[in-house]
Design an enzyme around this catalytic site. Structure first.
Site, PDB file in Angstrom:
ATOM      1  CG  ASP A  10      -5.637  -1.451  -6.665  1.00 25.61           C
ATOM      2  OD1 ASP A  10      -4.662  -1.075  -6.885  1.00 25.61           O
ATOM      3  OD2 ASP A  10      -6.190  -1.160  -5.421  1.00 25.61           O
ATOM      4  CB  SER A  11      -2.910  -4.687  -5.427  1.00 27.26           C
ATOM      5  OG  SER A  11      -3.005  -3.306  -4.720  1.00 27.26           O
ATOM      6  CB  CYS A  73      -3.107  -0.891  -9.510  1.00 23.38           C
ATOM      7  SG  CYS A  73      -1.467  -1.308  -8.917  1.00 23.38           S
ATOM      8  CD  GLU A 152      -5.733  -3.188   0.972  1.00 23.26           C
ATOM      9  OE1 GLU A 152      -6.573  -4.103   1.328  1.00 23.26           O
ATOM     10  OE2 GLU A 152      -5.760  -2.709  -0.164  1.00 23.26           O
ATOM     11  CB  CYS A 184      -0.150   4.644  -4.630  1.00 19.25           C
ATOM     12  SG  CYS A 184      -1.009   3.165  -3.781  1.00 19.25           S
ATOM     13  CG  HIS A 186      -4.107   1.508  -1.513  1.00 19.09           C
ATOM     14  ND1 HIS A 186      -3.838   0.849  -2.732  1.00 19.09           N
ATOM     15  CD2 HIS A 186      -4.646   0.430  -0.577  1.00 19.09           C
ATOM     16  CE1 HIS A 186      -4.309  -0.542  -2.595  1.00 19.09           C
ATOM     17  NE2 HIS A 186      -4.708  -0.605  -1.299  1.00 19.09           N
TER      18      HIS A 186
HETATM   19  N1  DGL Z   1      -3.082   0.659  -5.087  1.00 20.57           N
HETATM   20  C1  DGL Z   1      -1.751   0.257  -5.902  1.00 20.57           C
HETATM   21  C2  DGL Z   1      -1.244   1.517  -6.680  1.00 20.57           C
HETATM   22  O1  DGL Z   1      -1.805   2.327  -6.967  1.00 20.57           O
HETATM   23  C3  DGL Z   1      -1.079  -0.526  -5.427  1.00 20.57           C
HETATM   24  C4  DGL Z   1      -0.665  -0.789  -3.811  1.00 20.57           C
HETATM   25  C5  DGL Z   1       0.171  -2.011  -3.536  1.00 20.57           C
HETATM   26  O2  DGL Z   1      -0.719  -3.094  -3.869  1.00 20.57           O
HETATM   27  O3  DGL Z   1       1.220  -1.963  -3.083  1.00 20.57           O
HETATM   28  O4  DGL Z   1       0.203   1.554  -6.937  1.00 20.57           O
END
Ligand code: DGL
Length: 268
Positions: A10-11, A73, A152, A184, A186
């Site tokens: 993931d990012s 992600c 984050e 997402c 997150h």
């Molecule tokens: N967590 C990631 C997603 O599912 C990316 C969030 C990001 O880095 O903008 O899209």
């Protein structure tokens, strides 16, 4: 081969919500996780950039002898999955199709909301996949770019996060949705806040559950499932090891041990 690890990326920390489900669903599997903490967020970047990053990370994960990869992600799944999976020599899965399938099973009125990054929303991938599963669904999307930095930053239960959620979600609630996909990885980390804003009448879908189940099926189909082994979990990031470690410790049911920082330039 069966006891080789699963690669997950993931990012940043968001993909740990998927790792958590893989640990629950597939307790014998070892995992190598990569969080691209130097380059988060992906959500505001272009398809080309996110695809280049994804390819580098896949090259890195392959040096760890992974037997399958989960793109944990949504943004990278939306932009890069198709391209990286088409010629791959190991199974690579994303989180969008599992999330879409769950949403279709859960909705009663056929009106589904998706909240995601700008990139995921602009890609049109969720609508495309949902409509393919069920052409009668009505799909409503909303980008929530501030959620990722709030998570984050560790402000998961902060009043600021509630206010931001309220502002973003009011809009999508006017469409009478009964299901909302946390599009997402997150977002499940602020699930409680999101549920408070949308109310109990809306079912939240976390694609991570179905992704872990799909991974199990893919491993079975390819004869790759680990059995009876003691799983090993390893974590890598591209920046800020300390911050990542404390976050990971707070959401995973295990000791995460030593986290290593990797320079991605060498995987071009
Ligand atoms: N967590 C990631 C997603 O599912 C990316 C969030 C990001 O880095 O903008 O899209």
């Amino acid at each position: 081969m069966n006891n080789s690890p699963i690669g997950v990326f993931d990012s940043g920390v968001g993909g740990l919500t998927v790792v958590r489900e893989i640990m629950r669903e597939l307790p014998d599997e070892s995992i190598v996780y990569f969080g691209d903490t130097a380059r988060v967020p992906y959500g505001s970047k272009s398809r080309e950039t996110v695809t280049t990053f994804s390819k580098q990370i896949i090259r890195f994960l392959k040096t760890k002898d992974v037997k399958a990869i989960v793109i944990a992600c949504n943004t990278a799944s939306a932009f890069a999955l198709h391209e990286v999976a088409k010629n791959a020599d190991i199974p690579i899965i994303g989180v969008i199709e599992p999330g879409a399938r769950t949403a279709n099973n859960v909705t009663e009125n056929g009106r589904v909301g998706i909240i995601a990054t700008e990139g995921t929303v602009k890609s049109g991938t969720y609508e495309k996949v949902l409509k393919k599963i069920n052409p009668n669904l009505k799909v409503f999307l909303k980008a929530c770019p501030l959620f990722v930095p709030l998570v984050e930053e560790g402000w998961r239960y902060d009043s600021v996060t509630y206010e931001v959620a309220d502002r973003y979600l009011n809009d999508i609630m006017t469409y009478d949705i009964d299901t909302l996909v946390l599009g997402c990885t997150h977002y499940p980390l602020i699930r409680r806040t999101i549920q408070k804003v949308v109310g109990d009448g809306v079912t939240l879908v976390n694609p991570a559950y179905e992704t872990a189940k799909k991974l199990g099926r893919v491993l079975d189909e390819n004869n790759l499932r680990a059995e009876g082994s003691v799983p090993v979990y390893r974590f890598y990031v591209s920046d800020s090891v300390k911050r990542f470690s404390s976050f990971a410790e707070s959401i995973l049911p295990c000791d995460i041990g030593h986290v290593e920082c990797v320079n991605m330039e060498q995987y071009n």
